[in-house]
Motif scaffolding. Structure first.
Motif, PDB file in Angstrom:
ATOM      1  N   TYR A   1      -8.336   3.912   6.533  1.00 53.25           N
ATOM      2  CA  TYR A   1      -7.990   3.966   5.198  1.00 53.25           C
ATOM      3  C   TYR A   1      -6.812   3.465   4.999  1.00 53.25           C
ATOM      4  CZ  TYR A   1      -8.109   5.438   0.436  1.00 53.25           C
ATOM      5  OH  TYR A   1      -8.141   5.421  -0.978  1.00 53.25           O
ATOM      6  N   ALA A   2      -6.031   3.686   5.814  1.00 50.65           N
ATOM      7  CA  ALA A   2      -4.335   3.381   5.456  1.00 50.65           C
ATOM      8  C   ALA A   2      -4.291   1.742   5.761  1.00 50.65           C
ATOM      9  CB  ALA A   2      -3.521   3.970   6.586  1.00 50.65           C
ATOM     10  N   ALA A   3      -4.773   1.033   6.657  1.00 53.61           N
ATOM     11  CA  ALA A   3      -5.210  -0.289   6.884  1.00 53.61           C
ATOM     12  C   ALA A   3      -5.839  -0.956   5.743  1.00 53.61           C
ATOM     13  CB  ALA A   3      -6.037  -0.616   8.135  1.00 53.61           C
ATOM     14  N   THR A   4      -6.717  -0.298   4.937  1.00 53.84           N
ATOM     15  CA  THR A   4      -7.499  -0.756   3.937  1.00 53.84           C
ATOM     16  C   THR A   4      -6.458  -0.856   2.679  1.00 53.84           C
ATOM     17  OG1 THR A   4      -9.643   0.025   4.654  1.00 53.84           O
ATOM     18  CG2 THR A   4      -9.538  -0.657   2.405  1.00 53.84           C
ATOM     19  N   ALA A   5      -6.073   0.098   2.717  1.00 56.42           N
ATOM     20  CA  ALA A   5      -4.812   0.278   1.463  1.00 56.42           C
ATOM     21  C   ALA A   5      -3.659  -0.885   1.675  1.00 56.42           C
ATOM     22  CB  ALA A   5      -4.425   1.723   1.478  1.00 56.42           C
ATOM     23  N   ALA A   6      -3.284  -1.006   2.858  1.00 62.18           N
ATOM     24  CA  ALA A   6      -2.356  -2.166   3.061  1.00 62.18           C
ATOM     25  C   ALA A   6      -2.627  -3.417   2.622  1.00 62.18           C
ATOM     26  CB  ALA A   6      -1.957  -2.058   4.615  1.00 62.18           C
ATOM     27  N   VAL A   7      -4.265  -3.666   3.114  1.00 67.27           N
ATOM     28  CA  VAL A   7      -4.797  -5.177   2.788  1.00 67.27           C
ATOM     29  C   VAL A   7      -4.795  -5.123   1.184  1.00 67.27           C
ATOM     30  CG1 VAL A   7      -6.535  -6.651   3.040  1.00 67.27           C
ATOM     31  CG2 VAL A   7      -5.731  -5.314   4.993  1.00 67.27           C
ATOM     32  N   ALA A   8      -5.332  -4.114   0.725  1.00 71.58           N
ATOM     33  CA  ALA A   8      -5.412  -4.031  -0.710  1.00 71.58           C
ATOM     34  C   ALA A   8      -4.234  -4.276  -1.611  1.00 71.58           C
ATOM     35  CB  ALA A   8      -6.202  -2.793  -1.283  1.00 71.58           C
ATOM     36  N   VAL A   9      -3.155  -3.551  -1.345  1.00 77.29           N
ATOM     37  CA  VAL A   9      -1.854  -3.760  -1.472  1.00 77.29           C
ATOM     38  C   VAL A   9      -1.247  -5.205  -1.682  1.00 77.29           C
ATOM     39  CG1 VAL A   9       0.558  -3.429  -1.384  1.00 77.29           C
ATOM     40  CG2 VAL A   9      -1.024  -1.582  -1.221  1.00 77.29           C
ATOM     41  N   LEU A  10      -1.443  -5.963  -0.340  1.00 71.95           N
ATOM     42  CA  LEU A  10      -1.152  -7.285  -0.482  1.00 71.95           C
ATOM     43  C   LEU A  10      -1.783  -8.284  -1.318  1.00 71.95           C
ATOM     44  CD1 LEU A  10       0.368  -9.346   1.259  1.00 71.95           C
ATOM     45  CD2 LEU A  10      -1.333  -9.498   3.147  1.00 71.95           C
ATOM     46  N   CYS A  11      -3.196  -7.740  -1.537  1.00 65.52           N
ATOM     47  CA  CYS A  11      -4.056  -8.702  -2.304  1.00 65.52           C
ATOM     48  C   CYS A  11      -3.756  -8.740  -3.701  1.00 65.52           C
ATOM     49  CB  CYS A  11      -5.477  -8.416  -2.035  1.00 65.52           C
ATOM     50  SG  CYS A  11      -6.096  -8.676  -0.463  1.00 65.52           S
ATOM     51  N   VAL A  12      -3.156  -7.242  -4.035  1.00 66.28           N
ATOM     52  CA  VAL A  12      -2.831  -7.411  -5.278  1.00 66.28           C
ATOM     53  C   VAL A  12      -1.471  -7.749  -5.991  1.00 66.28           C
ATOM     54  CG1 VAL A  12      -2.358  -5.557  -7.318  1.00 66.28           C
ATOM     55  CG2 VAL A  12      -4.221  -4.896  -5.578  1.00 66.28           C
ATOM     56  N   VAL A  13      -0.601  -7.825  -4.635  1.00 70.11           N
ATOM     57  CA  VAL A  13       0.653  -8.132  -5.122  1.00 70.11           C
ATOM     58  C   VAL A  13       0.430  -9.851  -5.228  1.00 70.11           C
ATOM     59  CG1 VAL A  13       2.943  -8.785  -3.865  1.00 70.11           C
ATOM     60  CG2 VAL A  13       2.037  -6.400  -3.736  1.00 70.11           C
ATOM     61  N   LEU A  14      -0.371 -10.273  -4.186  1.00 70.80           N
ATOM     62  CA  LEU A  14      -0.407 -11.872  -4.405  1.00 70.80           C
ATOM     63  C   LEU A  14      -1.089 -12.295  -5.561  1.00 70.80           C
ATOM     64  CD1 LEU A  14      -1.550 -12.656  -0.660  1.00 70.80           C
ATOM     65  CD2 LEU A  14       0.630 -12.934  -1.717  1.00 70.80           C
ATOM     66  N   GLY A  15      -2.317 -11.494  -6.139  1.00 66.51           N
ATOM     67  CA  GLY A  15      -2.834 -11.824  -7.234  1.00 66.51           C
ATOM     68  C   GLY A  15      -1.880 -11.742  -8.578  1.00 66.51           C
ATOM     69  N   ALA A  16      -0.896 -10.676  -8.557  1.00 66.45           N
ATOM     70  CA  ALA A  16       0.157 -10.490  -9.592  1.00 66.45           C
ATOM     71  C   ALA A  16       0.900 -11.594  -9.533  1.00 66.45           C
ATOM     72  CB  ALA A  16       0.582  -9.257  -9.364  1.00 66.45           C
ATOM     73  N   VAL A  17       1.446 -12.055  -8.536  1.00 69.30           N
ATOM     74  CA  VAL A  17       2.446 -13.345  -8.321  1.00 69.30           C
ATOM     75  C   VAL A  17       1.809 -14.359  -8.986  1.00 69.30           C
ATOM     76  CG1 VAL A  17       3.804 -14.669  -6.939  1.00 69.30           C
ATOM     77  CG2 VAL A  17       3.835 -12.154  -6.578  1.00 69.30           C
TER      78      VAL A  17
END
Length: 315
Positions: free
Chosen positions: A71-87
């Motif tokens: 779950y922690a790894a999933t959250a880390a990947v999701a955080v990266l995707c959201v950050v890249l999407g926001a940028v």
């Protein structure tokens, strides 16, 4: 779990939630009362429920480190995707990005996941490890970014403001109840039956009251689907579809999580954006309108998708 069985499991959820919506729309119960019901659930009933269940749980089974790591790894990947999407969307301000990360990755545990898990599985104990991870890791990162980017607010420098915010997040009733349950469990402290019965009696009210409060809030505010922006739709899609699908892939395929724990993690990931997002947005004066819309609409979408997730991941 078949489609009919999934719907049967969700009848109590829909009844409590829909009752709140109906009574608010008919003005039988004022929507403003949702705060009182929500505070009761968040500050008292849910902590009582979690304390009693964690105290009586097998902690070795509750802390499945492969599942938690997945779950922690999933959250880390999701955080990266959201950050890249926001940028890519043109957002550069760190606090605005942190708010969107919270919208897309954090889950509504107290008001949504706990009642759903109690109804479907008969226990909300599997939520506890994710709750601690969310409070002690994800929330602290968001708080750090928000506090360090908050100019001229409060006494002291950024360090003291950050320390106060971190301390406040760690002494919430939910976290204190969970930690007390763990401590008494590990130390084999004998608690009188009357104490555990009292906690169970209050805790049993957490599920319907939390859902009723959410329904009251939604019934009072309405949806306004026509004014939903593309960014809001993207965040809701990430939260209600992308994140649970990612949990299924990462936890199942990469970490080898199987059986009940895979179902737990996918369903937790499928829970809506937490109401705390709106509180954070108001406190730090960033994305208030966006946060309110995402919290409400992701709650509705999550309820609509729950039968699908139950049919897919629950044996």
């Amino acid at each position: 779990m078949g489609g009919a069985a999934a719907l049967e499991k969700l009848v109590p959820v829909l009844l409590a939630f829909g009752g709140g919506v109906l009574l608010a729309r008919r003005k039988t119960v004022p929507p403003e009362a949702s705060k009182a019901f929500a505070d009761y659930a968040f500050l008292f009933a849910v902590p009582c429920y979690l304390f009693g269940n964690i105290y009586a749980s097998d902690l070795a089974a509750l802390f499945d480190w492969r599942a938690i790591g997945g779950y922690a790894a999933t959250a880390a990947v999701a955080v990266l995707c959201v950050v890249l999407g926001a940028v890519a969307y043109g957002i550069r301000e760190p606090r605005a990005i942190a708010l969107r990360v919270m919208a897309g990755v954090q889950v509504n545990t107290a008001y949504f996941a706990v009642p759903v898990f109690i109804t479907v599985f008969g226990t909300a104990a599997p939520i506890f490890p994710v709750l601690l991870f969310q409070v002690c890791v994800l929330s602290l990162v968001v708080i750090a970014i928000m506090e360090l980017g908050r100019a001229g607010a409060g006494a002291g420098g950024p360090g003291s403001r950050l320390a106060r915010a971190v301390r406040a997040s760690l002494v919430t009733p939910l976290v204190l109840a969970c930690n007390a349950g763990i401590l008494f469990n590990l130390l084999s402290v004998h608690l009188p039956k009357v104490v555990l019965d009292g906690a169970a009696f209050v805790g049993d009210s957490a599920s319907p009251v939390a859902l009723f409060a959410l329904g009251l809030h939604l019934g009072g505010t309405g949806l306004g689907l026509r004014d939903t922006t593309r960014e809001e739709m993207a965040l809701i899609a990430v939260k209600c579809l992308g994140f649970p699908l990612l949990a299924w892939l990462v936890c199942g395929a990469l970490f080898g999580v199987r059986g009940d724990w895979l179902a737990y993690l996918v369903l937790i990931a499928a829970m809506p954006t937490p109401q705390n997002l709106f509180i954070f947005a108001q406190r730090y004066d960033v994305g208030v309108g966006l946060s309110a819309s995402v919290v409400i609409k992701s709650s509705v979408v999550s309820i609509l998708l729950l039968p699908l997730w139950l049919q897919t991941v629950v044996p």
